[in-house]
Scaffold this motif. Structure first.
Motif, PDB file in Angstrom:
ATOM      1  N   ALA A  47       0.687  -1.195   0.031  1.00 41.03           N
ATOM      2  CA  ALA A  47      -0.038   0.037   0.076  1.00 41.03           C
ATOM      3  C   ALA A  47       0.766   1.272   0.026  1.00 41.03           C
ATOM      4  CB  ALA A  47      -0.922   0.072   1.198  1.00 41.03           C
ATOM      5  N   PHE A  48       0.385   2.344  -0.662  1.00 48.98           N
ATOM      6  CA  PHE A  48       1.001   3.561  -0.590  1.00 48.98           C
ATOM      7  C   PHE A  48      -0.033   4.858  -0.643  1.00 48.98           C
ATOM      8  CE2 PHE A  48       0.640   2.496  -4.972  1.00 48.98           C
ATOM      9  CZ  PHE A  48       0.160   3.584  -5.771  1.00 48.98           C
ATOM     10  N   ARG A  49       0.466   5.763  -0.267  1.00 47.83           N
ATOM     11  CA  ARG A  49      -0.321   7.047  -0.177  1.00 47.83           C
ATOM     12  C   ARG A  49      -0.108   7.864  -1.628  1.00 47.83           C
ATOM     13  NH1 ARG A  49      -4.428   8.002   3.168  1.00 47.83           N
ATOM     14  NH2 ARG A  49      -3.822  10.116   3.600  1.00 47.83           N
ATOM     15  N   VAL A  56      -5.416  13.293  -0.929  1.00 50.77           N
ATOM     16  CA  VAL A  56      -4.797  12.000  -0.725  1.00 50.77           C
ATOM     17  C   VAL A  56      -5.586  10.883  -0.499  1.00 50.77           C
ATOM     18  CG1 VAL A  56      -2.770  11.077   0.620  1.00 50.77           C
ATOM     19  CG2 VAL A  56      -2.813  13.654   0.233  1.00 50.77           C
ATOM     20  N   VAL A  57      -5.162   9.549  -1.055  1.00 54.90           N
ATOM     21  CA  VAL A  57      -5.906   8.482  -0.745  1.00 54.90           C
ATOM     22  C   VAL A  57      -4.806   7.422  -0.787  1.00 54.90           C
ATOM     23  CG1 VAL A  57      -6.127   7.960  -3.110  1.00 54.90           C
ATOM     24  CG2 VAL A  57      -7.722   6.915  -1.621  1.00 54.90           C
ATOM     25  N   THR A  58      -5.193   6.448   0.002  1.00 56.01           N
ATOM     26  CA  THR A  58      -4.303   5.002   0.200  1.00 56.01           C
ATOM     27  C   THR A  58      -4.713   4.057  -0.948  1.00 56.01           C
ATOM     28  OG1 THR A  58      -4.263   5.314   2.801  1.00 56.01           O
ATOM     29  CG2 THR A  58      -3.952   3.156   1.515  1.00 56.01           C
ATOM     30  N   VAL A  59      -3.571   3.777  -1.570  1.00 59.02           N
ATOM     31  CA  VAL A  59      -3.816   2.904  -2.784  1.00 59.02           C
ATOM     32  C   VAL A  59      -3.424   1.380  -2.153  1.00 59.02           C
ATOM     33  CG1 VAL A  59      -3.149   2.028  -5.273  1.00 59.02           C
ATOM     34  CG2 VAL A  59      -3.420   4.529  -4.522  1.00 59.02           C
ATOM     35  N   TYR A  60      -4.142   0.574  -2.280  1.00 60.73           N
ATOM     36  CA  TYR A  60      -3.735  -1.007  -2.026  1.00 60.73           C
ATOM     37  C   TYR A  60      -3.892  -1.691  -3.289  1.00 60.73           C
ATOM     38  CZ  TYR A  60      -4.731  -5.489   0.102  1.00 60.73           C
ATOM     39  OH  TYR A  60      -4.654  -6.958   0.510  1.00 60.73           O
ATOM     40  N   PRO A  63      -2.485  -8.729  -2.701  1.00 60.40           N
ATOM     41  CA  PRO A  63      -1.264  -9.095  -2.037  1.00 60.40           C
ATOM     42  C   PRO A  63      -0.062  -9.195  -3.126  1.00 60.40           C
ATOM     43  CG  PRO A  63      -2.566 -11.190  -2.947  1.00 60.40           C
ATOM     44  CD  PRO A  63      -3.299  -9.849  -3.096  1.00 60.40           C
ATOM     45  N   ASN A  64       0.098  -7.989  -3.831  1.00 66.70           N
ATOM     46  CA  ASN A  64       1.277  -8.082  -4.523  1.00 66.70           C
ATOM     47  C   ASN A  64       1.944  -7.009  -3.926  1.00 66.70           C
ATOM     48  OD1 ASN A  64      -0.071  -8.975  -6.939  1.00 66.70           O
ATOM     49  ND2 ASN A  64      -1.705  -7.537  -6.187  1.00 66.70           N
ATOM     50  N   SER A  65       3.362  -7.186  -4.536  1.00 63.55           N
ATOM     51  CA  SER A  65       4.786  -6.225  -4.062  1.00 63.55           C
ATOM     52  C   SER A  65       4.517  -4.919  -4.790  1.00 63.55           C
ATOM     53  CB  SER A  65       5.923  -6.917  -4.173  1.00 63.55           C
ATOM     54  OG  SER A  65       6.076  -8.081  -3.929  1.00 63.55           O
ATOM     55  N   LEU A  66       4.910  -3.930  -3.969  1.00 65.01           N
ATOM     56  CA  LEU A  66       4.874  -2.349  -4.598  1.00 65.01           C
ATOM     57  C   LEU A  66       6.038  -2.376  -5.730  1.00 65.01           C
ATOM     58  CD1 LEU A  66       4.448  -0.223  -1.354  1.00 65.01           C
ATOM     59  CD2 LEU A  66       2.895  -0.525  -3.415  1.00 65.01           C
TER      60      LEU A  66
END
Length: 108
Positions: A47-49, A56-60, A63-66
């Motif tokens: 997850a990242f912002r 701003v939003v959290t992006v999920y 179960p993958n890697s960033l």
């Protein structure tokens, strides 16, 4: 995090095609949409912002890697969940160099 059958259906029906991005604060909940902005910070392994000029939003992506780095400009396609605060569940990301990464979400 909400992991409902309805959200899974939205994501499965959403094409990974990138449309014209909408502002984060105008993104409809529970519908396929494209967002664009800068990676503000990494919040977890999946997850990242994401920040644009409206919010701003959290992006999920789990179960993958960033596949992104802080400061990178990205475009994401997916759907904004109904919960509070809402979380954007990404179906795919287009990086600044044009590379696209698609994600598979396996919620049992």
């Amino acid at each position: 995090m909400i992991r409902s059958a309805a959200m899974a259906a939205v994501l499965l029906s959403a094409s990974a095609a990138f449309a014209v991005p909408v502002p984060i604060t105008k993104a409809p909940r529970g519908q396929p949409v494209t967002l664009a902005g800068k990676v503000l910070r990494i919040t977890d392994t999946d997850a990242f912002r994401l920040k644009d000029e409206t919010g701003v939003v959290t992006v999920y992506i789990g179960p993958n890697s960033l596949p992104v780095e802080v400061g990178e400009e990205v475009t994401v396609v997916g759907a904004l969940e109904e919960g509070f605060p809402p979380e954007f569940v990404a179906r795919a990301i287009r990086r600044a160099d044009g590379r696209e990464v698609a994600f598979r979400h396996d919620w049992g």
